[in-house]
Each structure stands twice: as structure tokens, then as C-alpha cells.
Design a protein around this motif. Structure first.
Motif, PDB file in Angstrom:
ATOM      1  N   GLY A 140       0.775  -1.142   0.096  1.00  0.00           N
ATOM      2  CA  GLY A 140      -0.072  -0.090  -0.055  1.00  0.00           C
ATOM      3  C   GLY A 140       0.846   1.321  -0.072  1.00  0.00           C
ATOM      4  N   GLN A 141       2.093   1.297  -0.411  1.00  0.00           N
ATOM      5  CA  GLN A 141       2.981   2.306  -0.578  1.00  0.00           C
ATOM      6  C   GLN A 141       3.268   2.795  -1.907  1.00  0.00           C
ATOM      7  OE1 GLN A 141       6.566   1.391   1.552  1.00  0.00           O
ATOM      8  NE2 GLN A 141       5.423   0.374   3.257  1.00  0.00           N
ATOM      9  N   GLN A 142       2.056   2.795  -2.714  1.00  0.00           N
ATOM     10  CA  GLN A 142       2.302   3.096  -4.022  1.00  0.00           C
ATOM     11  C   GLN A 142       3.002   4.309  -4.481  1.00  0.00           C
ATOM     12  OE1 GLN A 142      -0.585   1.139  -6.459  1.00  0.00           O
ATOM     13  NE2 GLN A 142      -0.181   2.296  -8.462  1.00  0.00           N
ATOM     14  N   ALA A 143       2.283   5.559  -3.623  1.00  0.00           N
ATOM     15  CA  ALA A 143       2.925   6.763  -4.000  1.00  0.00           C
ATOM     16  C   ALA A 143       4.208   7.130  -3.564  1.00  0.00           C
ATOM     17  CB  ALA A 143       1.821   7.697  -3.513  1.00  0.00           C
ATOM     18  N   SER A 144       4.477   6.677  -2.399  1.00  0.00           N
ATOM     19  CA  SER A 144       5.946   6.855  -1.633  1.00  0.00           C
ATOM     20  C   SER A 144       7.013   6.057  -2.554  1.00  0.00           C
ATOM     21  CB  SER A 144       5.915   6.697  -0.234  1.00  0.00           C
ATOM     22  OG  SER A 144       5.642   5.286  -0.020  1.00  0.00           O
ATOM     23  N   GLY A 145       6.631   4.883  -2.870  1.00  0.00           N
ATOM     24  CA  GLY A 145       7.544   3.942  -3.420  1.00  0.00           C
ATOM     25  C   GLY A 145       7.939   4.445  -4.783  1.00  0.00           C
ATOM     26  N   ARG A 146       6.757   5.063  -5.782  1.00  0.00           N
ATOM     27  CA  ARG A 146       7.055   5.540  -7.054  1.00  0.00           C
ATOM     28  C   ARG A 146       8.055   6.713  -6.877  1.00  0.00           C
ATOM     29  NH1 ARG A 146       2.350   9.213  -8.237  1.00  0.00           N
ATOM     30  NH2 ARG A 146       3.491  10.274  -6.471  1.00  0.00           N
ATOM     31  N   ASP A 147       7.917   7.454  -5.811  1.00  0.00           N
ATOM     32  CA  ASP A 147       8.672   8.737  -5.789  1.00  0.00           C
ATOM     33  C   ASP A 147      10.279   8.327  -5.390  1.00  0.00           C
ATOM     34  OD1 ASP A 147       6.547  10.246  -6.268  1.00  0.00           O
ATOM     35  OD2 ASP A 147       6.324  10.965  -4.146  1.00  0.00           O
ATOM     36  N   TRP A 148      10.261   7.400  -4.616  1.00  0.00           N
ATOM     37  CA  TRP A 148      11.399   6.780  -4.020  1.00  0.00           C
ATOM     38  C   TRP A 148      12.294   6.107  -5.429  1.00  0.00           C
ATOM     39  CZ3 TRP A 148      14.261   2.229  -3.886  1.00  0.00           C
ATOM     40  CH2 TRP A 148      15.455   2.043  -3.191  1.00  0.00           C
ATOM     41  N   LEU A 149      11.578   5.415  -6.320  1.00  0.00           N
ATOM     42  CA  LEU A 149      11.979   4.713  -7.483  1.00  0.00           C
ATOM     43  C   LEU A 149      12.565   5.954  -8.593  1.00  0.00           C
ATOM     44  CD1 LEU A 149       9.760   1.581  -7.693  1.00  0.00           C
ATOM     45  CD2 LEU A 149      12.480   1.464  -7.419  1.00  0.00           C
ATOM     46  N   LEU A 150      11.720   6.840  -8.613  1.00  0.00           N
ATOM     47  CA  LEU A 150      11.841   7.810  -9.485  1.00  0.00           C
ATOM     48  C   LEU A 150      13.280   8.682  -9.164  1.00  0.00           C
ATOM     49  CD1 LEU A 150      10.892   9.318 -12.035  1.00  0.00           C
ATOM     50  CD2 LEU A 150       9.680  10.818 -10.341  1.00  0.00           C
ATOM     51  N   ALA A 151      13.347   8.803  -7.691  1.00  0.00           N
ATOM     52  CA  ALA A 151      14.578   9.529  -7.525  1.00  0.00           C
ATOM     53  C   ALA A 151      15.979   8.483  -7.900  1.00  0.00           C
ATOM     54  CB  ALA A 151      14.789   9.767  -5.994  1.00  0.00           C
ATOM     55  N   GLN A 152      15.666   7.337  -7.639  1.00  0.00           N
ATOM     56  CA  GLN A 152      16.743   6.147  -7.954  1.00  0.00           C
ATOM     57  C   GLN A 152      16.831   6.376  -9.443  1.00  0.00           C
ATOM     58  OE1 GLN A 152      18.545   4.871  -5.618  1.00  0.00           O
ATOM     59  NE2 GLN A 152      17.136   5.810  -3.941  1.00  0.00           N
ATOM     60  N   LEU A 153      15.888   6.432 -10.081  1.00  0.00           N
ATOM     61  CA  LEU A 153      16.050   6.349 -11.772  1.00  0.00           C
ATOM     62  C   LEU A 153      16.871   7.438 -12.146  1.00  0.00           C
ATOM     63  CD1 LEU A 153      15.299   5.300 -14.498  1.00  0.00           C
ATOM     64  CD2 LEU A 153      13.313   6.667 -14.334  1.00  0.00           C
ATOM     65  N   GLN A 154      16.702   8.606 -11.445  1.00  0.00           N
ATOM     66  CA  GLN A 154      17.573  10.098 -12.050  1.00  0.00           C
ATOM     67  C   GLN A 154      18.770   9.815 -11.448  1.00  0.00           C
ATOM     68  OE1 GLN A 154      14.748  12.421 -10.266  1.00  0.00           O
ATOM     69  NE2 GLN A 154      13.374  12.615 -12.188  1.00  0.00           N
ATOM     70  N   ASP A 155      19.130   9.066 -10.386  1.00  0.00           N
ATOM     71  CA  ASP A 155      20.610   8.798 -10.061  1.00  0.00           C
ATOM     72  C   ASP A 155      21.233   7.943 -10.858  1.00  0.00           C
ATOM     73  OD1 ASP A 155      20.253  10.790  -8.313  1.00  0.00           O
ATOM     74  OD2 ASP A 155      20.107   9.566  -6.465  1.00  0.00           O
ATOM     75  N   ASN A 156      20.685   6.915 -11.360  1.00  0.00           N
ATOM     76  CA  ASN A 156      21.032   5.579 -11.754  1.00  0.00           C
ATOM     77  C   ASN A 156      19.924   5.066 -13.044  1.00  0.00           C
ATOM     78  OD1 ASN A 156      23.675   4.552 -10.717  1.00  0.00           O
ATOM     79  ND2 ASN A 156      22.759   4.881  -8.778  1.00  0.00           N
ATOM     80  N   PRO A 157      20.135   5.833 -14.138  1.00  0.00           N
ATOM     81  CA  PRO A 157      18.970   5.430 -15.154  1.00  0.00           C
ATOM     82  C   PRO A 157      19.462   4.010 -15.496  1.00  0.00           C
ATOM     83  CG  PRO A 157      20.519   7.144 -15.838  1.00  0.00           C
ATOM     84  CD  PRO A 157      21.083   6.761 -14.680  1.00  0.00           C
ATOM     85  N   ALA A 158      18.581   3.346 -15.703  1.00  0.00           N
ATOM     86  CA  ALA A 158      18.199   1.709 -16.060  1.00  0.00           C
ATOM     87  C   ALA A 158      16.958   1.359 -16.548  1.00  0.00           C
ATOM     88  CB  ALA A 158      18.705   0.875 -15.073  1.00  0.00           C
ATOM     89  N   ILE A 159      16.766   0.772 -17.591  1.00  0.00           N
ATOM     90  CA  ILE A 159      15.356   0.434 -18.322  1.00  0.00           C
ATOM     91  C   ILE A 159      14.507  -0.083 -17.142  1.00  0.00           C
ATOM     92  CG2 ILE A 159      15.707  -1.959 -19.353  1.00  0.00           C
ATOM     93  CD1 ILE A 159      14.012   1.365 -20.964  1.00  0.00           C
ATOM     94  N   ASP A 160      14.933  -1.005 -16.264  1.00  0.00           N
ATOM     95  CA  ASP A 160      14.176  -1.863 -15.352  1.00  0.00           C
ATOM     96  C   ASP A 160      13.747  -0.786 -14.272  1.00  0.00           C
ATOM     97  OD1 ASP A 160      14.542  -4.815 -16.279  1.00  0.00           O
ATOM     98  OD2 ASP A 160      16.648  -3.844 -16.003  1.00  0.00           O
ATOM     99  N   LEU A 161      14.431   0.251 -14.068  1.00  0.00           N
ATOM    100  CA  LEU A 161      13.892   1.350 -13.008  1.00  0.00           C
ATOM    101  C   LEU A 161      12.815   2.017 -13.540  1.00  0.00           C
ATOM    102  CD1 LEU A 161      17.117   2.477 -11.267  1.00  0.00           C
ATOM    103  CD2 LEU A 161      14.778   1.705 -10.192  1.00  0.00           C
ATOM    104  N   LEU A 162      12.963   2.527 -14.800  1.00  0.00           N
ATOM    105  CA  LEU A 162      12.031   3.058 -15.616  1.00  0.00           C
ATOM    106  C   LEU A 162      10.606   2.140 -15.652  1.00  0.00           C
ATOM    107  CD1 LEU A 162      10.721   5.366 -17.428  1.00  0.00           C
ATOM    108  CD2 LEU A 162      11.537   3.956 -19.358  1.00  0.00           C
ATOM    109  N   ASP A 163      10.770   0.811 -15.807  1.00  0.00           N
ATOM    110  CA  ASP A 163       9.594   0.108 -15.828  1.00  0.00           C
ATOM    111  C   ASP A 163       9.086  -0.071 -14.626  1.00  0.00           C
ATOM    112  OD1 ASP A 163       9.997  -0.743 -18.408  1.00  0.00           O
ATOM    113  OD2 ASP A 163      11.205  -2.678 -17.708  1.00  0.00           O
ATOM    114  N   ALA A 164       9.554  -0.047 -13.561  1.00  0.00           N
ATOM    115  CA  ALA A 164       9.427   0.066 -11.875  1.00  0.00           C
ATOM    116  C   ALA A 164       8.450   1.372 -11.640  1.00  0.00           C
ATOM    117  CB  ALA A 164      10.182  -0.095 -11.184  1.00  0.00           C
TER     118      ALA A 164
END
Ligand SMILES: [Zn+2]
Length: 388
Positions: free
Chosen positions: A266-290
Motif C-alpha cells: 500500500g505504498q504506491q505513491a511513496s514507492g514511486r517517488d523513491w524509485l523515480l529518485a533512484q532512476l534519476q541517479d542511476n538510469p536503467a530501463i528496469d527502473l523506468l519499468d518500475a
């Protein structure tokens, strides 16, 4: 073929010349009696067989010569090595076993024969016999070579407890650090414990893995899998967050699993924000998918996919953007998707940095070159992107 034949002839000939040179004093030779003469006869009979390409008979004659005259031990080793190199393991074993059967063989030569025999068995894939042969050498000057070979055998036979013992022994004799391998051996034991339903043993093994190599990623991935199996999603997420702390580039391997855990917890929004921050630091297609998995708004998803493509310019990113375009022109979109999927077929694998072997799924242990941690966490197309 001709080259090989020359090799076979040149070697005994060279030995023969040396052997003759050491016996130029014929009067002394005569005094040494019939044993030496028998050896000489066997030797020349062997050469004769070799010249007429009757290799089996030649070997028998050489073995006879060596049995009668201890001075031809080196010829024995040379022949044994020659056979092993040619892939004739049975013959190599016969040569080296014959040496070992001799009671008068000095200790250094005996050990040399023992290690040669062990190498024959290893090359022939007779792992249990190779293991027994190397075991004998643990207390000799061939110790580190024997232990390294034993470790290789334990890995191939998946005897992880024994691999752990051998790796520790190698560390004790100063053969360098085996922390990386040890962490994987413990992870393999954890997987085995999990398979038989022993969660406590699995957790204990993972504690050992973390203790032996605090930088290892795999134990955290497995800890997360165990927590998830028990329905503890927040705990699983916490374990996976550790990977971002240790080796952020490896987050790509678990990003989509993590997105599903965020959903389940049930942490969809906070999880999305956290993953987006990770994506910006370390771009990878699987992070984009997440991120795309957790983003409910279609326009925002499109924006993320476009931003990624602008930065990465890969076919993989094009394919993701196409998915997010909405139904503008269904036929055109389907055709483009098929074309991209075809082009991507061989380009979203993982490739071993050690030997180039490609695998559909990321793996910690290369099935081709047996290397540990040789697979970068990025898919091949994105690897090409980094290197160009
Ligand atoms: Zn490899």
C-alpha cells in the motif's frame, strides 16, 4: 595433423639423444648388466612403434623402458602431459599411475606424478577421482594448487559446505581474499535451506553471507525474497533499499519486484517517488519499468518514458515510449512495436564481462566461465550505450 606427428616424434627423439649422450661410455654401460640393456631395447622398440604410427605399442614399450630404468622418469612425465594435452586422458592416467606404483620413486617426483594424475582426472571430468587425488596433496608443496583445484571441483559438484571450508583454508595459507565467493556459497546454502522449507537455516546462512562480504548484493535480494514469502512486504522493501545503499547500479535487478512490493504494502505513491529518485541517479530501463508500473497518470508516464529516451536513446526506451503513446494509430503502433521487439530480441540479455556468454536472466555465476559476479546488472543494449 602433420605438426602433431612431428611433435610426437621430436619429443622422444630429444630424450633419446640425451639418454644416449649420458651413456656414451659403452664399456661402463656393458658392466651395468642386462636391466639397462632391456630398457634400451624397450626404448628403441618404442621409438620404432612411434615411427610406424603404432602409438599404443609405443607407449607400452616406453612404460617398459621406464620400469626398467628409473632415469627415464622425465620421459614419463613428458609423455603423460602430451597425452593430456591431446585429450587422451586414459593414457595420461596410465602413464602417471605407473609412475606412482613404483616404490623407489623419490618424494618430489611422487608428488609431481600425483598432481599430474589429479590434473588428468580433472580434465577428464572424473571429479570424484580428481578430488581424491588432490586431497593427497593438501600436505605437500602443491598445497595451494591442490586447494584451488578442490574449490573448483566443489563448485562444480555444488558442495557448498566443502567449498566454504576450502576457501577458508586458501585464505589461511595466504592465497588472497575469498570473501566474494564465500558470500555466494552462503547464498547457495540459503537457497537450498529455503527449498527444503528450513527458513531459520536460510536466514542464518544469509547472516553469514553478509558477515563475510558486507558489500555483497545477493544476500539482501534473498533476505527480501524470504520476507516476501512470509508476507512481510515492508521488511522485504527495507532489505531491497539496502541494495541502493551498497551498490545502486544493482537496484535495476530488483526494481520491478520492488514496485510490486510497494503495491502490496500500500505504498504506491511513496514507492514511486523513491524509485523515480533512484532512476534519476542511476538510469536503467528496469527502473523506468518500475516507475511506470506505479505511476497512475498516463500523461506523467508518457513524460517519464520520453525523458528517459531523450537521455538514453536506446531501442528499449523507444519501445517503452511507444507503449505510453496511447491509441493514436493502432496499426502503425503495432507495426512499430513488432519491429522494435524483433530488433530487441537479442539485445535485452545480460552478458558475462569475463567470457561474453549471454543469458536471458541475470546470473551471479557464469555457466560458461564459472566466474562469480561477472554479469553487469545492465542489459546488453544499455551496456553498448554506456561504452559508446
Ligand atoms: Zn563467463
Amino acid at each position: 595433423m602433420e605438426f602433431e606427428l612431428w611433435w610426437l616424434l621430436a619429443l622422444p627423439l630429444a630424450f633419446g639423444l640425451g639418454w644416449l649422450a649420458s651413456r656414451l661410455d659403452l664399456r661402463q654401460w656393458r658392466r651395468e648388466g642386462s636391466v639397462r640393456r632391456d630398457a634400451a631395447l624397450s626404448y628403441f622398440r618404442g621409438l620404432n612403434f612411434l615411427l610406424s604410427e603404432q602409438q599404443d605399442q609405443a607407449i607400452d614399450a616406453f612404460i617398459e623402458a621406464v620400469t626398467a630404468d628409473p632415469n627415464t622418469v622425465d620421459l614419463h612425465f613428458a609423455l603423460g602431459n602430451l597425452f593430456r594435452r591431446r585429450g587422451e586422458y586414459e593414457r595420461a592416467v596410465r602413464v602417471h599411475q605407473n609412475l606412482l606404483e613404483r616404490a623407489d620413486l623419490p618424494a618430489p617426483e611422487r608428488q609431481r606424478a600425483q598432481i599430474a594424475l589429479a590434473q588428468d582426472f580433472l580434465k577428464a571430468g572424473l571429479l570424484d577421482r580428481a578430488e581424491a587425488a588432490y586431497d593427497v596433496l593438501r600436505a605437500t608443496s602443491y598445497r595451494s594448487e591442490a586447494l584451488a583445484a578442490l574449490l573448483q571441483i566443489h563448485e562444480r559438484t555444488r558442495e557448498w559446505e566443502r567449498a566454504i571450508d576450502t576457501a577458508h583454508e586458501l585464505e589461511r595459507i595466504g592465497a588472497g581474499s575469498y570473501a566474494r565467493q564465500l558470500a555466494h556459497y552462503w547464498c547457495e546454502l540459503a537457497l537450498r535451506a529455503r527449498q527444503r522449507g528450513d527458513l531459520d537455516a536460510a536466514l542464518h546462512a544469509l547472516d553469514q553471507a553478509v558477515a563475510v562480504d558486507p558489500r555483497a548484493v545477493r544476500p539482501w535480494q534473498l533476505r527480501a525474497a524470504l520476507a516476501q514469502q512470509q508476507g512481510h512486504e515492508p521488511e522485504a522493501i527495507a532489505h531491497l533499499r539496502q541494495i541502493a545503499q551498497l551498490r545502486p547500479e544493482f537496484l535495476a535487478l530488483v526494481a520491478v519486484d520492488m514496485a510490486r512490493l510497494f503495491q502490496a504494502a500500500g505504498q504506491q505513491a511513496s514507492g514511486r517517488d523513491w524509485l523515480l529518485a533512484q532512476l534519476q541517479d542511476n538510469p536503467a530501463i528496469d527502473l523506468l519499468d518500475a516507475v511506470l508500473l506505479l505511476e497512475p497518470d498516463a500523461a506523467t508516464r508518457r513524460h517519464h518514458a520520453l525523458t528517459y529516451l531523450q537521455a538514453q536513446r536506446s531501442l528499449l526506451a523507444s519501445r517503452r515510449l511507444l507503449d505510453q503513446l496511447g491509441e493514436l494509430d493502432t496499426a502503425a503502433q503495432t507495426a512499430l512495436a513488432h519491429a522494435l521487439d524483433g530488433a530487441l530480441k537479442a539485445r535485452q540479455r545480460y552478458r558475462c564481462a569475463g567470457c561474453g556468454f549471454e543469458a536471458r536472466n541475470h546470473t551471479w555465476h557464469c555457466p560458461a566461465c564459472q566466474g562469480w559476479d561477472t554479469y553487469p546488472p545492465r542489459r546488453t543494449e544499455e551496456l553498448q550505450l554506456i561504452s559508446t
